[in-house]
Scaffold this active site. Sequence first.
Site, PDB file in Angstrom:
ATOM      1  N   HIS A  42       3.354   6.222  -1.835  1.00  0.00           N
ATOM      2  CA  HIS A  42       4.003   7.395  -1.250  1.00  0.00           C
ATOM      3  C   HIS A  42       5.526   7.278  -1.319  1.00  0.00           C
ATOM      4  O   HIS A  42       6.219   7.843  -0.474  1.00  0.00           O
ATOM      5  CB  HIS A  42       3.561   7.558   0.214  1.00  0.00           C
ATOM      6  CG  HIS A  42       2.090   7.763   0.370  1.00  0.00           C
ATOM      7  ND1 HIS A  42       1.468   8.956   0.067  1.00  0.00           N
ATOM      8  CD2 HIS A  42       1.107   6.914   0.776  1.00  0.00           C
ATOM      9  CE1 HIS A  42       0.165   8.844   0.293  1.00  0.00           C
ATOM     10  NE2 HIS A  42      -0.079   7.622   0.719  1.00  0.00           N
ATOM     11  N   LYS A  57      -4.963  10.280  -8.858  1.00  0.00           N
ATOM     12  CA  LYS A  57      -4.877  10.460  -7.416  1.00  0.00           C
ATOM     13  C   LYS A  57      -4.773  11.957  -7.166  1.00  0.00           C
ATOM     14  O   LYS A  57      -3.795  12.606  -7.546  1.00  0.00           O
ATOM     15  CB  LYS A  57      -3.683   9.729  -6.812  1.00  0.00           C
ATOM     16  CG  LYS A  57      -3.688   9.824  -5.288  1.00  0.00           C
ATOM     17  CD  LYS A  57      -2.697   8.916  -4.614  1.00  0.00           C
ATOM     18  CE  LYS A  57      -2.925   8.967  -3.101  1.00  0.00           C
ATOM     19  NZ  LYS A  57      -1.933   8.186  -2.354  1.00  0.00           N
ATOM     20  N   HIS A  77       0.824  -1.206   0.000  1.00  0.00           N
ATOM     21  CA  HIS A  77       0.000   0.000   0.000  1.00  0.00           C
ATOM     22  C   HIS A  77       0.862   1.261   0.000  1.00  0.00           C
ATOM     23  O   HIS A  77       0.649   2.165  -0.812  1.00  0.00           O
ATOM     24  CB  HIS A  77      -0.922  -0.004   1.225  1.00  0.00           C
ATOM     25  CG  HIS A  77      -1.821   1.187   1.295  1.00  0.00           C
ATOM     26  ND1 HIS A  77      -3.063   1.219   0.703  1.00  0.00           N
ATOM     27  CD2 HIS A  77      -1.648   2.411   1.887  1.00  0.00           C
ATOM     28  CE1 HIS A  77      -3.625   2.399   0.918  1.00  0.00           C
ATOM     29  NE2 HIS A  77      -2.783   3.135   1.636  1.00  0.00           N
TER      30      HIS A  77
END
Length: 486
Positions: free
Chosen positions: A310, A360, A295
């Site tokens: 990220h 996103k 994730h």
Amino acid sequence: FPLWSRLVQGLTCHRSPTPQRPLPLGAGFWCFRARASMSDRVKAQLAERAAFVQARLDANQVPSPAQLAEFLRALTAQLGPSIRCAPAEIQRIVKRGFAYVGWDTRCNRAISSEPPSAHKILDFLSRAQEKIVAFETLMAERVEPSAEELSDLSKAASRLWYLDVHRLAPGVDYGIDLQGGKKPYQPGDVADGPLFRFVAPDVFERETWKAFIALLDNYELRAGQAEHVTAEERREEQHFLSTIFKFPVMKYCHRYLVAMGKAPRAEKDFQAVIKEIWFGLYRRLVQNDSSGFEHVFVGEERDGKIVGLHNWIQLYREERAGRLNYLGFIKPKARGRSVCAPDEHEQLVTIQFEWQGEVKDVSSSFLGVSPAFELALYTLCFLGGEQKNLLTVGPYAVEITAYSMRHHGKTYVGTVFPSAATSLTVDQGARKIQAAVRGRKVRRVGAQEARDHGRKQHAASRIQAGYRGRQTRNQRQDAPPPPPGR
């Protein structure tokens, strides 16, 4: 010989080179070549210059004062980008070395009237390397958290930032182009080009980075597809963990959590904890379809939306492969460095991008940091912090958000990500208030000075006008009368 300072004043200042186009300064010995990051690069540059000087001395080629001036000027310009990202102690070591040979690095000019000898310059280059190695050894051994750091997670995060000796230097190891900014709700692409201009090829050849990159293709993109972990993938996970535990950031993270009572004392047991919370599979939509590492560092698609992702390395690789389109940075752009530094030196950015056909809207990532630093910082916040952690990480005020996932009675990393802090600590608030007060005072004083200056000008104009009026009247009185008949 002419005075050393006079020779230097006439020389032009060279810009620091980019990895793609080295700066030639006469002989090929002078050429800059991109090396490892931060202190490693500083040592490599010093070693190259020392080898050049030693070769000239061995060949009985005594440099002229002008050549020495050109040498030191070029060395100052080339070391600049690396030094700016190095720890403060390494900066002091190099600056003291330049002062030893009579050179001012701020102005890039001589501060003594006599040129140093080539032997003295060689002594400076050699000693600086030795001192940097000694400092690195000391830092590697000094991974015990202080009482102050144990009581303040923000100070521990700052310590991790400076322990990340493998962090890349912006503009040297990699380059970015932020281009246009936008609000998250604004549609369209305000960035014509990619986010990353370049990343030095040798970066991904280092052991830690190679071990990290090997993990990025082990996962399915869409949540809802169960992951099937092979024996080879398990070996890759273990190799990555074994590699990052060699570095001070992970050693510090381990000892910090041990002191807080949040981790086992044995390193092998702590590695097992890291492997479980980051690589253990759990359910998002179906059984075993996700993990914390997937994730945060790889990214997922869920219900038509991109979640996670990220990590700057994954962003770069996907952009280079043509699967990710950078759409612009999110306003307001939080700056952590000096306002005089270019935007491209930012190492924490909030951006918008399109990946695999999905947008996103908001995503924050550190740039140029090592994988070991990110895993250490996020683990520190996940195990030793709260869900929302307001920290000072290097020059940045950062909010690290950490959520957990429960699965079969075990706790895993759900997500951990950074974002520019929207609130301020007490110290940051005090500094901002003081700056605002100083600004109002300066503006008030400036306005008063302008009014006073206007009054003085007005008074001077009236005095001058009165003087001219009196002069005109006196001239009229003294003038002879007109002749009769007119």
